[in-house]
Write an enzyme that holds these catalytic residues in place. Structure first.
Site, mmCIF file in Angstrom:
data_model
loop_
_atom_site.group_PDB
_atom_site.id
_atom_site.type_symbol
_atom_site.label_atom_id
_atom_site.label_comp_id
_atom_site.label_asym_id
_atom_site.label_seq_id
_atom_site.Cartn_x
_atom_site.Cartn_y
_atom_site.Cartn_z
ATOM 1 N N ASN A 444 -29.734 13.187 24.345
ATOM 2 C CA ASN A 444 -28.531 13.794 24.006
ATOM 3 C C ASN A 444 -28.586 13.645 22.535
ATOM 4 O O ASN A 444 -28.427 12.398 21.789
ATOM 5 C CB ASN A 444 -27.371 13.131 24.597
ATOM 6 C CG ASN A 444 -26.027 13.916 24.135
ATOM 7 O OD1 ASN A 444 -25.880 15.003 24.142
ATOM 8 N ND2 ASN A 444 -25.269 12.792 23.415
ATOM 9 N N GLU A 445 -28.840 14.922 21.567
ATOM 10 C CA GLU A 445 -28.466 14.647 20.356
ATOM 11 C C GLU A 445 -29.275 13.626 19.634
ATOM 12 O O GLU A 445 -28.669 12.891 18.703
ATOM 13 C CB GLU A 445 -26.750 14.290 19.990
ATOM 14 C CG GLU A 445 -25.952 15.305 20.495
ATOM 15 C CD GLU A 445 -24.484 15.476 19.659
ATOM 16 O OE1 GLU A 445 -24.334 14.522 19.210
ATOM 17 O OE2 GLU A 445 -23.945 16.468 19.995
ATOM 18 N N ASN A 510 -25.488 21.385 21.824
ATOM 19 C CA ASN A 510 -24.110 20.791 21.891
ATOM 20 C C ASN A 510 -23.437 21.662 20.410
ATOM 21 O O ASN A 510 -23.696 21.234 19.453
ATOM 22 C CB ASN A 510 -23.767 19.227 21.560
ATOM 23 C CG ASN A 510 -24.342 18.738 22.578
ATOM 24 O OD1 ASN A 510 -24.687 19.276 23.846
ATOM 25 N ND2 ASN A 510 -24.520 17.332 22.791
ATOM 26 N N TRP A 601 -17.070 20.505 27.191
ATOM 27 C CA TRP A 601 -16.992 18.931 26.892
ATOM 28 C C TRP A 601 -15.511 18.717 26.736
ATOM 29 O O TRP A 601 -14.880 18.977 25.969
ATOM 30 C CB TRP A 601 -17.791 18.436 25.741
ATOM 31 C CG TRP A 601 -17.777 17.108 25.261
ATOM 32 C CD1 TRP A 601 -16.724 16.351 24.703
ATOM 33 C CD2 TRP A 601 -18.508 16.210 25.924
ATOM 34 N NE1 TRP A 601 -17.104 15.009 24.721
ATOM 35 C CE2 TRP A 601 -18.568 14.841 25.721
ATOM 36 C CE3 TRP A 601 -19.734 16.382 27.036
ATOM 37 C CZ2 TRP A 601 -19.173 13.595 26.010
ATOM 38 C CZ3 TRP A 601 -20.369 15.022 27.466
ATOM 39 C CH2 TRP A 601 -20.094 14.047 27.116
ATOM 40 N N LYS A 622 -10.926 15.678 24.821
ATOM 41 C CA LYS A 622 -11.360 16.831 25.216
ATOM 42 C C LYS A 622 -11.207 16.984 26.533
ATOM 43 O O LYS A 622 -11.842 18.249 26.806
ATOM 44 C CB LYS A 622 -12.774 17.020 24.415
ATOM 45 C CG LYS A 622 -13.010 16.684 22.833
ATOM 46 C CD LYS A 622 -14.043 17.184 22.313
ATOM 47 C CE LYS A 622 -14.082 16.915 20.937
ATOM 48 N NZ LYS A 622 -14.418 15.217 20.683
HETATM 49 C C1 GCB Z 1 -21.183 15.158 21.121
HETATM 50 C C2 GCB Z 1 -21.794 14.115 22.191
HETATM 51 C C3 GCB Z 1 -20.710 13.542 22.910
HETATM 52 C C4 GCB Z 1 -19.323 13.260 22.139
HETATM 53 C C5 GCB Z 1 -18.915 14.570 21.748
HETATM 54 C C6 GCB Z 1 -17.319 14.749 20.966
HETATM 55 O O1 GCB Z 1 -21.952 16.034 20.657
HETATM 56 O O2 GCB Z 1 -22.902 14.377 22.570
HETATM 57 O O3 GCB Z 1 -21.175 12.409 23.491
HETATM 58 O O4 GCB Z 1 -18.426 12.732 23.082
HETATM 59 O O5 GCB Z 1 -19.947 15.188 20.744
HETATM 60 O O6 GCB Z 1 -16.563 14.575 21.562
HETATM 61 O O7 GCB Z 1 -17.645 14.371 19.766
#
Ligand code: GCB
Length: 887
Positions: A444-445, A510, A601, A622
């Site tokens: 992830n990222e 993302n 998300w 979120k």
């Molecule tokens: C992202 C991450 C995630 C974070 C989200 C955020 O890109 O992958 O783990 O929680 O952003 O809410 O900033």
């Protein structure tokens, strides 16, 4: 995808406890219980956090002063819906000690004893009767330890576990165990189940990276038959070969045997493997949400007719493929995958979720109308994935390779690589049989490379990503790999310059248009253009949106989401803005078949101990549902209308009861073509529902309670929903907090969000980063009401058309000059309903310098058309903190 995939899948029953039936469970009968001798070790533990003076691993250590706890357990409690940390908060990281005195069952000689841990975070050290029996590194995978040599059947055994979730920093043991980064809090403890497993010396292998030892795969699926290959790993810990028989059997959901094969196995000492091949006639497919049909596959080891070990697993038969242009196909049919990401924590429980909590989460996701779940950002509980199998969800499973492979600028240490690889093997073996899982995410990222707070040059993530991608294919030749990208084309984040997209078979992006990126109001167009460009740049790569969303606080509200400053790391996070963001996003995704899936998300607000935002502390807000699972936010209802296959209707804005203004826009979410609103008993008429949103603009509120009833018709069915909103008192006046996306209470008065305005832009006084880190020198305005200058509106020309009731009012403007040098030639003119009220004002000069408030008041007579305030400024912009209209 380059090749079509056909996979048979099944899941393990293990030691799952009974849970309330979700809709999914009611559809498919429970799996037959495993016949293995499993003793749950959930009760009677003693717990202590922190270092202990004496050696707590010793059998004779006195733990009588320690806390009594039951599993699942975590010592951490993170987050709350308040703006300060509460006394119940516990974000301590370090060593947690657990001790259990367990009277073991007396057993026949020769039985092997295994301790089975469904997960311990983040590093576990285990002692039995004073002997160290094993270490496991990784917070999410199951592990088993053969403790036979130190176990005392029939007697009291002492089991000691030290769980270590120390902060990841140079020199700490956790610094070589993924994840090294992420905004989610890594809770410590034995947060899943523990059991004692007793098996004969020759058995189905319990030590295969924590996996079930039985792995089924369909090699052919047609309407007439399915060929299923079942690989069973065997282990003989005795000293001589055992002539045994292995039965491989498949039963249907009604319990009828539909395929069976029996073979002799000559079990030499050590590990071996046998493959059973069975043919199922006319297979009933596992068909997602519509029909998640499950068979059971059984591997049975027999000795002269007596069953000595058996593993039962449900089996789902399906084919699926990903097409870069057309999207996702399940059993040959196109399915648009739309769903949510889920973290494994809940307010008050942390990661120590009970079976009932897992079931509740899946029930909410089903209620939402999702058909896919992303397991963020790590392996979830086996029970959770069983629930996904039974609900027919398509699952993105993920390895916790998050953000960075290293705390320095390199590609990661050998120890970290070995750990990441082992966690991936565990995850794939332990979950191989779940039919719901259709892709393995290996990161992830990782292109954001710089972990939170990391200094120096960015580390290089690509080499480890490539290695993990190869391991995933080696472990599972059928499922595609994927990853969630952070940065391609985004341009705001420092990367190591390595191109990571294209490493895996699929990709997820993302993307936070409308939230983290500039110009939130242009989000729909920007998102569409970005998706089209990404597809054009990678025409053969199936792409998805692995994350999108924005914060939503159910106690913070906006009357106009387009007017205020979007403060993504601070407050407020009005619920209405989050709803609007999702209303803008989904149609863009829905219109593009090349986006095979999207995941909001996130499904639930979750623990993130450096956040201070919305109406919460230590939470990422979120979620579509609050972290206590009590409140479904407005975007939840939007998706229910957009995704649900049954008629849905919901009035939005129900949490915004005490309204700031005497008018409001009424909004409902519906999947009918139109809806009807009755307000205070009066029909306000039908409106078309465009993209599931039905709106009535500028509805007048009377003081006190106002009742709204909305109805919609789908076929013969009429749906109805109601809400009550409180209008302000007749003499309350109107107060507008200019530039603020939400409103605020101040000195007993209600200031509403910036509303009724055209022109100008909203500005924030002090922009902070994550964790309250200031992004510039802190500015302070000299004023009795600094709150009103936290945000402001500025511009050379802007106008407010305010629905003030008829009568004589006093208008008070709160102005200031933010620029250090002031504006020598500024001349501000304000007119009220066309009459000049202020002329040629130089705010900075009138205030005696910048960052000082100037208050100007003037009377106005308002007729039936409300109040029009026009601001025009030459020689410098006007900066307006707030407007008060009072009697
Ligand atoms: C992202 C991450 C995630 C974070 C989200 C955020 O890109 O992958 O783990 O929680 O952003 O809410 O900033």
């Amino acid at each position: 995808m380059r090749r079509p995939m056909a996979i048979a899948a099944l899941f393990m029953t293990g030691t799952a406890l009974s849970v309330p039936a979700t809709a999914a469970e009611r559809r498919s009968p429970a799996t037959p219980a495993a016949t293995r001798d499993v003793h749950p070790l959930l009760q009677g533990w003693r717990f202590h956090f922190g270092n202990v003076q004496a050696d707590a691993s010793r059998a004779d250590f006195d733990d009588s002063g320690w806390d009594q706890v039951a599993l699942p357990h975590s010592w951490n409690r993170i987050g709350g819906y308040r703006t300060q940390r509460g006394p119940d908060s516990n974000n301590r990281q370090g060593h947690g000690w657990y001790r259990l005195a367990y009277k073991a069952p007396a057993v026949a000689a020769g039985l092997r004893q295994y301790l089975d841990f469904a997960a311990v975070s983040k590093i576990a050290d285990v002692w039995v009767n004073g002997s160290h029996v094993g270490t496991h590194k990784g917070a999410f995978g199951r592990f088993r330890i053969d403790v036979t040599s130190v176990w005392r059947p029939g007697q009291v055994n002492t089991v000691v576990v030290r769980a270590d979730n120390s902060k990841v920093e140079a020199g700490s043991a956790t610094a070589e165990v993924i994840p090294l980064s992420g905004d989610f809090f890594v809770h410590g403890g034995i947060y899943r189940d523990v059991a004692l497993l007793q098996l004969p010396a020759a058995s189905i292998d319990p030590l295969d990276h924590g996996g079930p030892g039985v792995y089924a795969r369909a090699t052919e699926i047609t309407a007439d038959r399915a060929l299923v290959e079942v690989r069973t790993r065997l282990r003989n810990l005795g000293s001589s070969a055992q002539p045994l028989r292995l039965v491989t059997r498949v039963t249907d959901a009604a319990g009828k045997t539909v395929a069976r094969e029996e073979q002799p196995v000559q079990l030499a000492p050590g590990a071996s493997e046998a493959i059973g091949r069975v043919t199922l006639p006319k297979p009933h497919l596992w068909n997602g949400r519509r029909d998640p049909y499950l068979y059971t596959v059984t591997a049975e080891l027999t000795d002269t007719g007596r069953v000595i070990d058996r593993v039962d697993q449900p089996l789902g038969l399906r084919t699926f493929r990903f097409d870069a242009d057309k999207g996702f196909f399940l059993n040959g049919q196109h399915v648009k995958l739309h769903g949510v990401s889920r973290h494994q924590d809940a307010l008050g429980s942390g990661w120590a979720l009970t079976p009932a909590q897992h079931a509740q989460d899946m029930a909410l996701i089903e209620e939402l109308g999702a058909n896919t779940v992303r397991q963020a950002h790590y392996q979830h509980a086996d029970q959770w994935t069983e629930l996904a199998d039974k609900a027919g969800m398509v699952v993105w499973a993920e390895l916790p390779y998050v953000t960075t492979p290293s705390l320095t600028s390199d590609k990661g240490s050998d120890a970290l690589w070995a750990n990441a690889e082992e966690q991936l093997r565990e995850q794939i073996r332990q979950n191989y049989n779940h039919p719901s899982i259709m892709m393995w995410s290996v990161g992830n990222e990782v292109d954001s490379a710089k972990g939170f707070g990391q200094k120096g040059a960015p580390p290089k993530p690509l080499a480890l990503l490539q290695r993990l991608n190869a391991v995933a294919h080696q472990e599972d030749p059928d499922r595609p790999t994927t990853m969630a990208d952070c940065c391609e084309g985004v341009g705001m984040i420092q990367t190591a310059g390595e191109k990571v997209v294209g490493t895996t078979d699929l990709v997820g992006y993302n993307r936070y248009f409308g939230w983290y990126y500039p110009k939130p109001l242009e989000m729909a167009a920007q998102l569409g253009a970005a998706l089209d460009k990404l597809h054009a740049d990678h025409p053969a790569l199936p792409l998805s949106i692995s994350e999108y969303g924005g914060g939503g606080a159910v106690t913070q509200h906006s009357d106009d989401v387009r007017s205020g400053f979007v403060n993504f790391v601070g407050r407020p996070h009005p619920e209405e803005y989050a709803a609007w963001l999702h209303e803008q996003t989904w149609p863009v995704i829905a219109a593009r078949n090349q986006v095979f899936a999207s995941w909001v998300w996130a499904m639930f607000d979750f623990a993130s101990d450096f956040r201070d935002e919305g109406d919460s502390v230590d939470l990422n807000d979120k979620g579509l549902v609050t972290a206590d699972r009590k409140v479904r936010k407005d975007p939840f209802w939007y998706y229910q209308a957009a995704w649900g296959e049954t008629p849905a209707l919901h009035l939005a804005g129900k949490h915004y009861v005490q309204r700031a203004y005497p008018v409001m826009d009424v909004k409902a979410y519906a999947n009918a073509p139109s809806a009807t609103l009755t307000f205070n008993g009066r029909k306000l008429g039908d409106t078309l529902c465009v993209n599931f949103v039905c709106e009535w603009k500028g509805v007048a509120l009377k003081p006190g309670a106002n009742k709204a009833v909305v109805t919609s018709r789908t076929g013969a069915r009429t749906l109805r929903d109601t809400a009550t909103w409180t209008g302000p008192a007749a003499n309350a006046g109107i107060r507008i907090d200019a530039g603020n996306l939400g409103g605020r209470e101040l000195a007993g008065h209600r200031f509403g969000s910036d509303t009724f305005v055209t022109g100008g832009t909203p500005v924030i006084l002090n922009l902070v980063g994550f964790g309250g880190r200031s992004l510039g020198p802190l500015r302070k305005v000299e004023t009795a009401t600094p709150e009103l200058f936290e945000y402001w509106r500025e511009g050379e020309a802007f106008s407010y058309r305010i629905p003030a009731p008829a009568g004589t009012w006093t208008v008070t403007l709160h102005l200031f000059e933010p620029r250090p040098g002031g504006t020598a030639n500024q001349a501000l003119t304000v007119t009220a309903n066309g009459a000049t009220a202020i002329e040629g004002l130089n705010i900075g000069q009138a205030a005696g310098g910048p960052l000082r408030e100037v208050i100007r008041s003037f009377p106005v007579k308002v007729g039936t058309d409300g109040l029009m305030l026009d601001f025009k400024s030459t020689g410098g912009k006007a900066s307006l903190g707030a407007i008060e209209i009072t009697r």
